[in-house]
Design a protein around this motif. Structure first.
Motif, PDB file in Angstrom:
ATOM      1  N   LEU A   1       0.811  -1.212   0.000  1.00 26.99           N
ATOM      2  CA  LEU A   1       0.000   0.000   0.000  1.00 26.99           C
ATOM      3  C   LEU A   1       0.845   1.263   0.000  1.00 26.99           C
ATOM      4  O   LEU A   1       0.412   2.296  -0.496  1.00 26.99           O
ATOM      5  CB  LEU A   1      -0.963   0.002   1.193  1.00 26.99           C
ATOM      6  CG  LEU A   1      -2.284  -0.745   1.039  1.00 26.99           C
ATOM      7  CD1 LEU A   1      -3.336   0.159   0.404  1.00 26.99           C
ATOM      8  CD2 LEU A   1      -2.183  -2.040   0.293  1.00 26.99           C
ATOM      9  N   HIS A   2       2.059   1.159   0.547  1.00 26.48           N
ATOM     10  CA  HIS A   2       2.986   2.287   0.481  1.00 26.48           C
ATOM     11  C   HIS A   2       3.227   2.639  -0.985  1.00 26.48           C
ATOM     12  O   HIS A   2       3.108   3.786  -1.404  1.00 26.48           O
ATOM     13  CB  HIS A   2       4.299   1.875   1.159  1.00 26.48           C
ATOM     14  CG  HIS A   2       5.364   2.933   1.145  1.00 26.48           C
ATOM     15  ND1 HIS A   2       5.279   4.077   1.890  1.00 26.48           N
ATOM     16  CD2 HIS A   2       6.559   3.006   0.472  1.00 26.48           C
ATOM     17  CE1 HIS A   2       6.371   4.825   1.691  1.00 26.48           C
ATOM     18  NE2 HIS A   2       7.148   4.196   0.823  1.00 26.48           N
TER      19      HIS A   2
ATOM     20  N   ILE B   1       9.933   6.667   5.884  1.00 23.73           N
ATOM     21  CA  ILE B   1       8.607   6.453   6.460  1.00 23.73           C
ATOM     22  C   ILE B   1       7.910   5.410   5.572  1.00 23.73           C
ATOM     23  O   ILE B   1       8.298   5.224   4.414  1.00 23.73           O
ATOM     24  CB  ILE B   1       7.737   7.736   6.522  1.00 23.73           C
ATOM     25  CG1 ILE B   1       7.414   8.220   5.106  1.00 23.73           C
ATOM     26  CG2 ILE B   1       8.434   8.833   7.327  1.00 23.73           C
ATOM     27  CD1 ILE B   1       6.388   9.338   5.079  1.00 23.73           C
ATOM     28  N   ILE B   2       6.949   4.743   6.142  1.00 23.49           N
ATOM     29  CA  ILE B   2       6.165   3.792   5.355  1.00 23.49           C
ATOM     30  C   ILE B   2       4.690   4.096   5.586  1.00 23.49           C
ATOM     31  O   ILE B   2       4.249   4.212   6.734  1.00 23.49           O
ATOM     32  CB  ILE B   2       6.476   2.334   5.760  1.00 23.49           C
ATOM     33  CG1 ILE B   2       7.943   2.007   5.456  1.00 23.49           C
ATOM     34  CG2 ILE B   2       5.543   1.359   5.016  1.00 23.49           C
ATOM     35  CD1 ILE B   2       8.381   0.625   5.930  1.00 23.49           C
ATOM     36  N   GLY B   3       3.960   4.222   4.488  1.00 20.76           N
ATOM     37  CA  GLY B   3       2.568   4.634   4.628  1.00 20.76           C
ATOM     38  C   GLY B   3       1.578   3.598   4.129  1.00 20.76           C
ATOM     39  O   GLY B   3       1.939   2.609   3.506  1.00 20.76           O
TER      40      GLY B   3
ATOM     41  N   GLY C   1      -3.712  -2.352   4.233  1.00 22.75           N
ATOM     42  CA  GLY C   1      -2.562  -3.222   4.089  1.00 22.75           C
ATOM     43  C   GLY C   1      -1.310  -2.578   4.663  1.00 22.75           C
ATOM     44  O   GLY C   1      -1.042  -1.406   4.440  1.00 22.75           O
ATOM     45  N   GLY C   2      -0.556  -3.336   5.454  1.00 19.90           N
ATOM     46  CA  GLY C   2       0.688  -2.834   6.039  1.00 19.90           C
ATOM     47  C   GLY C   2       0.462  -2.011   7.291  1.00 19.90           C
ATOM     48  O   GLY C   2       1.420  -1.612   7.957  1.00 19.90           O
TER      49      GLY C   2
ATOM     50  N   HIS D   1       2.914   5.782   8.917  1.00 18.17           N
ATOM     51  CA  HIS D   1       1.969   6.835   8.565  1.00 18.17           C
ATOM     52  C   HIS D   1       0.775   6.243   7.820  1.00 18.17           C
ATOM     53  O   HIS D   1       0.910   5.203   7.188  1.00 18.17           O
ATOM     54  CB  HIS D   1       2.634   7.877   7.653  1.00 18.17           C
ATOM     55  CG  HIS D   1       3.677   8.699   8.350  1.00 18.17           C
ATOM     56  ND1 HIS D   1       4.867   8.165   8.811  1.00 18.17           N
ATOM     57  CD2 HIS D   1       3.693  10.024   8.663  1.00 18.17           C
ATOM     58  CE1 HIS D   1       5.577   9.129   9.382  1.00 18.17           C
ATOM     59  NE2 HIS D   1       4.893  10.273   9.310  1.00 18.17           N
ATOM     60  N   VAL D   2      -0.328   6.939   7.895  1.00 18.55           N
ATOM     61  CA  VAL D   2      -1.474   6.525   7.079  1.00 18.55           C
ATOM     62  C   VAL D   2      -2.063   7.752   6.390  1.00 18.55           C
ATOM     63  O   VAL D   2      -1.951   8.872   6.896  1.00 18.55           O
ATOM     64  CB  VAL D   2      -2.604   5.872   7.922  1.00 18.55           C
ATOM     65  CG1 VAL D   2      -2.085   4.671   8.698  1.00 18.55           C
ATOM     66  CG2 VAL D   2      -3.263   6.886   8.868  1.00 18.55           C
TER      67      VAL D   2
END
Ligand SMILES: Cc1cc2nc3c(=O)[nH]c(=O)nc-3n(C[C@H](O)[C@H](O)[C@H](O)COP(=O)(O)OP(=O)(O)OC[C@H]3O[C@@H](n4cnc5c(N)ncnc54)[C@H](O)[C@@H]3O)c2cc1C
Ligand SMILES: Cc1cc2nc3c(=O)[nH]c(=O)nc-3n(C[C@H](O)[C@H](O)[C@H](O)COP(=O)(O)OP(=O)(O)OC[C@H]3O[C@@H](n4cnc5c(N)ncnc54)[C@H](O)[C@@H]3O)c2cc1C
Lengths: 670, 670
Positions: free
Chosen positions: B101-102, B131-133, B177-178, B185-186
């Protein structure tokens, strides 16, 4: 609107007493109560706890499945419970494992094919679990074609032993349940060779592991075949034998025998029939299970659809229960009718087996050809309907149906193997087709038919019969439904016979090249024949229950609606065939579709009550979406919180993968 | 006969050059070669090793999926590989994990909806994986009905911050997802409240975990939702927020804005269109993937059916390749034609998106309504066909198709979610139906139609058109096929319009109660409309490739046979509808069935070559049954031997469960 209130409101809508119907389907209130007691017993045992069932690794599943089976077995002995209680507990706990084949095939085969001495030797050990057995027939290279098995058992007159051996890679035994890591013994199907002559597959009891160490015996290579789509508690195994010697009395000799001097005594002619009888039994249990599994899936999906609300035409207005969308209800309610049809078929099938079994005890095998043809086709049709139906029900649940916590994915993945094992469904339909083609030839030569194919004679006498339906509600009448299903089956049977005759250059034949190149038509005919039989049985069971006053007017009326819907849905599947030879007109088919809608609407208020009548305790369903009380969202969240991936806040990838990327300090250290 | 020889013999039977077709389908030999190089690269890396892929626990799958994604990302940076190489590597390794989803939603949303400043702030961090979103839209209580989301973002003018909050159990974010264990982060979809007024869902970037510790920030509850039917490398998550404060610039403000003083500036009218454009893109990729996944399953099942031999009429004679049973080939070859149809549809869909994208850059949104209607329906139809087809292909493989080592169960279980996510298929068909109903009303009022629904005008002019097929081979002609598919689609559209009008008491309407109670007919119409479109596209693509001489006569001829078979198979699905209003006669339908048989027989020699043209390396399929060389039994056994349950001879249940029962000494100690 809150889901718990919605669930309660649904039950107030019902027009019949769901408990009355549940008691009827379970043969009495006392049996239902006994089940409740057994649920309590199971819930108090660690080995039957289900809260972590969806989180297990393969190893945990394997060990857990054995623990549950052994737990039930010890419980039965300790508390002196009945066999029936044991069966109920196994089905409530539903944790398939390494003992399935010991119970389901090893013991029954020794009972069926062993001499009294062999039974006396093996059965006490089996019953005390001092040995564990399985049934090793299938090989890497051969499943369907049992006559092609390659494993050999060669009689050595000098030592009076058999030498069992796997002569090729393809002859490696493959699939037997429990053989991977659990079984100490197998019933080995191997080609018997005596004095150089090949007598084809026979059964032998072969020990494969040392009882004190559990290590494979000399000459034995054995292991688990690896993970599968489902059923991973079971350690299906592979087995290769390198000239392993077994005593002469390891051959199961109730029927065929090999004497000390090496003389082969063939089995009496009835032996083959006895083998068919066992197959009929196993298939009857598969038919029974099909109704059981489909009704679980329908219970879950229907209950969820009744409490799931989604989409309002205007924001602020209450959202619709998804069961009130035409597309959802016109899938779930016909599936409900199929589940009920299969439940009744399973009951009838077991009854048929038992009455055949009594006749057999008197030496009467007369119904066997018919029973064999029916049970093969019913095995195929009922597992097709159930497997497809479970997945269809799952898809009605939107995203949440994809979670294991819904119970539906596991139901599908563990159920779908039933379309394959104990005879691939295509091959099963072809067995029925063989019977049908013989019947078709008999009809052509003017012989009168009896039994399930009788309608073929009638159809041959009236080749231009037409559907008599004039108004939509006519389609509800069993007579119209059966006439139409019979017309389709007769037409497809005639069509298949014509295709087969053409392929065979006019010569009739029920195997060989012509047969193999006509199988699509043959399978279509067999399916239609069995679909008629299934529906007919549903009608008869409901009418009998009602006329014998086993059911009061309320549930009987609802069951009749289900019967009507089942007929309509089955006929809609055949819309093309109904019209192809002019039996029904397009207008009549359109009426059929309208009638499905009417019946679905009529059954809608009873949808949840009809799930209650299946009588599944929450413990058994183990489903966040199928809970009786409707509290679905809380159940999903609770289940997530106990997921092992949540054991730590930062998760298992933090240290090895994520920290070096995300943590500024860690990054600067690189 | 040995399977490796059988596989080789199959390739000699082919009438065309499978490599030429493979090169065409992959846009050139060089791309195919590049893929081979990337396979080698992947095979040399521990994180992309596939030999243990089917044995992983959930935890290992989660960590492994991340390692693979990070491995590819680092490989790309280290070796300066192109974006295209990266995409190819991701598809070859096929190890879905916490970064999906990132890559697929977080970055694209910031690109699409962020201001230049927001892009400058976030994108470099994203690209360096600092960062991973993820994308957090769905809640426990709302998926389909986005307007019903309950999470709120309330603007606090005093502090110039938003307060994001989950006001109820049902508002818990669920599925992203994730989000469970990976994302820091979202993009949060939350209802925007400014000065007490509800402006509906808007997007906000919200940090949920500390970058140095990976622990959830204050007010944040987050975790994994638990195991699913498939896709378990992905940690779909739940998220609940307790009055978390985020800065004003966390709202993505390219379109809608909230000023410091708390003034809401609505998005320009084109904003909604831009959102639709993103949806069209995602759906185009789903259509493309459908062909990709179905063709993998068909490759595995067809190759296996060509080397699996089972049943001889007489013992000793060679057994038949199961691909030569009518029932197997009449399933697999029509599925092959469907896989090719979807592959071509995927290519066209991506082209359509790109040409729309260029038009959009010029401010031209004119094709959007049509494209939206098509892409919704195609998302549904293509995923339905692929999901059902994968499972159908699997069942043709008998018992061995139930093993994970076959590759098929994982393919099904990870693919089938495509029927649900990004819009449940029923809901998708209903989008298309909305467009169709508007078209139907336009036709009734005599307005001329353009685009994909143009045939509705023609049909209205000739309501009594009849099928012109007289001989079986007529059914091969594209003109006859398209006329018949159009007749069915027009008829079902008219039928749905009538049902809808009746339900609405004569008033036309494309939502509300009448709509909801007509949805079965609406979905049937939409499906038929899209089925026509899919087939038309297949015809056009093959004709274009041939007339533009992109393909030589050999493969072009085989593709034309596939096109013909696809048309015939699609029409057979509609056999009932073809006859219902008298468009085709029963005899014409019977010819259709005969023609399917003829086409299947004609394609049979090319079956394996057609799998080769899909061009899947063994590494990618990771299937014991789908291996190019046909060495299936050795591959099954090798795979079993490395199964973790075989790590010890006695297995994990020996000590805890079995020894106390089986070992005589242990028993006597009790
Ligand atoms: C979960 C599971 C548990 C099992 N447990 C056991 C066990 O405990 N003990 C044991 O011995 N075995 C076991 N088996 C094996 C099982 O009995 C076989 O898999 C089954 O009989 C099907 O045979 P096959 O795998 O050889 O299929 P195949 O015969 O290889 O079928 C492949 C395809 O060919 C077609 N086909 C084959 N022959 C014909 C024909 N003559 N006419 C038309 N079509 C044909 C089939 O329809 C199918 O589409 C198990 C299997 C499974 C999946
Ligand atoms: C594997 C997976 C990954 C996902 N990833 C993400 C993610 O990263 N981020 C995210 O935000 N979400 C994600 N989702 C959620 C996904 O977008 C939703 O599940 C999907 O949109 C379907 O919505 P639902 O679950 O609410 O289904 P529901 O709407 O509850 O559907 C239930 C049933 O009701 C029917 N129905 C509902 N409304 C209507 C209607 N108006 N008319 C007719 N029938 C109707 C449906 O057809 C279906 O049969 C994911 C889901 C899955 C399964």
């Amino acid at each position: 609107a809150n889901p718990v209130d919605d669930a309660a409101a649904e039950r107030l809508k019902a027009t019949f007493d769901s408990e009355e119907l549940a008691a009827f389907l379970h043969d009495g209130v006392d049996k239902l109560q006994r089940r409740e007691e057994l649920v309590k017993l199971l819930q108090s045992q660690p080995w039957s706890d289900k809260t972590h069932r969806y989180f297990l690794t393969r190893e945990q599943e394997y060990v857990g499945g054995l623990e549950a089976a052994v737990g039930i077995w010890q419980q039965m002995r300790g508390e002196r419970l009945s066999m029936e209680d044991g069966i109920t507990m196994r089905s409530l706990a539903y944790f398939p494992g390494g003992l399935e084949l010991h119970i389901g095939m090893f013991i029954p085969t020794i009972l069926g094919q062993g001499t009294p001495e062999q039974q006396a030797k093996w059965l006490p050990l089996c019953n005390r679990l001092q040995i564990i057995g399985t049934y090793a027939q299938t090989e890497l290279g051969h499943g369907t074609f049992v006559r092609g098995l390659q494993t050999v058992a060669v009689y050595d007159e000098a030592s009076k032993e058999f030498v069992v051996h796997s002569p090729s890679l393809e002859s490696t035994k493959w699939w037997p349940g429990g053989m991977g890591k659990t079984a100490t013994h197998v019933i080995l199907m191997a080609r018997l060779f005596v004095k150089g002559k090949d007598y084809g597959p026979h059964s032998f009891v072969v020990q494969i592991r040392d009882l004190a160490t559990h290590l494979p015996l000399a000459g034995v290579s054995v292991g688990d075949i690896g993970p599968k789509m489902g059923f991973n508690g079971v350690d299906n195994g592979y087995l290769s034998l390198d000239h392993v010697r077994i005593p002469r009395d390891a051959m199961l000799m109730r029927f065929a025998q090999v004497t000390e001097e090496g003389r082969y005594i063939p089995p009496p002619p009835d032996n083959q029939k006895a083998a068919y009888a066992t197959m009929v039994y196993v298939r009857a249990t598969i038919v029974r299970d099909s109704g059981d599994f489909l009704s679980r899936a329908v219970t879950i999906a229907t209950r969820y659809a009744a409490v799931r609300r989604q989409t309002a035409t205007k924001l602020g207005e209450p959202e619709l229960q998804v069961l009130d969308y035409d597309n959802v209800q016109q899938i779930l309610l016909p599936l409900m009718s199929r589940a009920y049809a299969l439940v009744f078929m399973g009951r009838s099938m077991m009854d048929m087996y038992h009455s055949f079994d009594s006749a057999r005890a008197r030496g009467d095998f007369s119904v066997l050809p018919e029973l064999h043809a029916l049970s093969s086709g019913l095995k195929a049709l009922s597992t097709d309907i159930a497997a497809t139906g479970i997945e269809t029900a799952r898809r009605q649940c939107g995203g949440h149906g994809y979670m294991l916590a819904s119970g539906l994915p596991t139901l599908f993945n563990s159920y779908v193997q039933n379309c394959t094992w104990e005879g691939d469904n295509n091959v099963m339909y072809l067995q029925t087709a063989r019977y049908l083609m013989k019947a078709a030839i008999a009809v052509q030569t003017g012989k009168p038919l009896t039994g399930s194919a009788k309608y073929l004679s009638d159809a041959a006498r009236q080749p231009n019969a037409k559907c008599q339906v004039a108004a939509p509600e006519d389609w509800r009448a069993p007579a119209h439904q059966l006439a139409a299903l019979a017309a389709v089956a007769a037409q497809l049977t005639a069509q298949a016979a014509a295709v087969l005759a053409r392929a065979g250059g006019g010569r009739p034949g029920v195997e060989g090249e012509a047969w193999n190149s006509s199988s699509v038509d043959l399978i279509r005919a067999a399916r239609a024949h069995i679909a008629l039989y299934l529906h007919q049985n549903f009608i008869e069971c409901v009418e009998a229950a009602s006329s014998q006053r086993k059911l009061s007017a309320g549930p009987a009326a609802v069951l009749r609606q289900l019967v009507a819907l089942h007929g309509v849905a089955t006929l809609l599947d055949a819309a093309g065939d109904l019209q192809e030879r002019g039996y029904a007109t397009g207008r009549q088919v359109a009426l059929l579709r309208g009638e499905q809608r009417t019946l679905v609407r009529a059954l809608r208020p009873n949808a949840v009550a009809l799930t209650d009548s299946f009588g599944y305790p929450d413990y058994m369903l183990n489903s966040a979406l199928g809970r009786r009380d409707g509290n679905v969202y809380q159940a999903l969240l609770d289940s997530a919180k106990s997921s092992p991936l949540n054991a730590t806040q930062e998760g298992p990838a933090w240290k090895p993968v994520l920290e070096p990327l995300l943590n500024p300090q860690a990054r600067s250290r690189l």
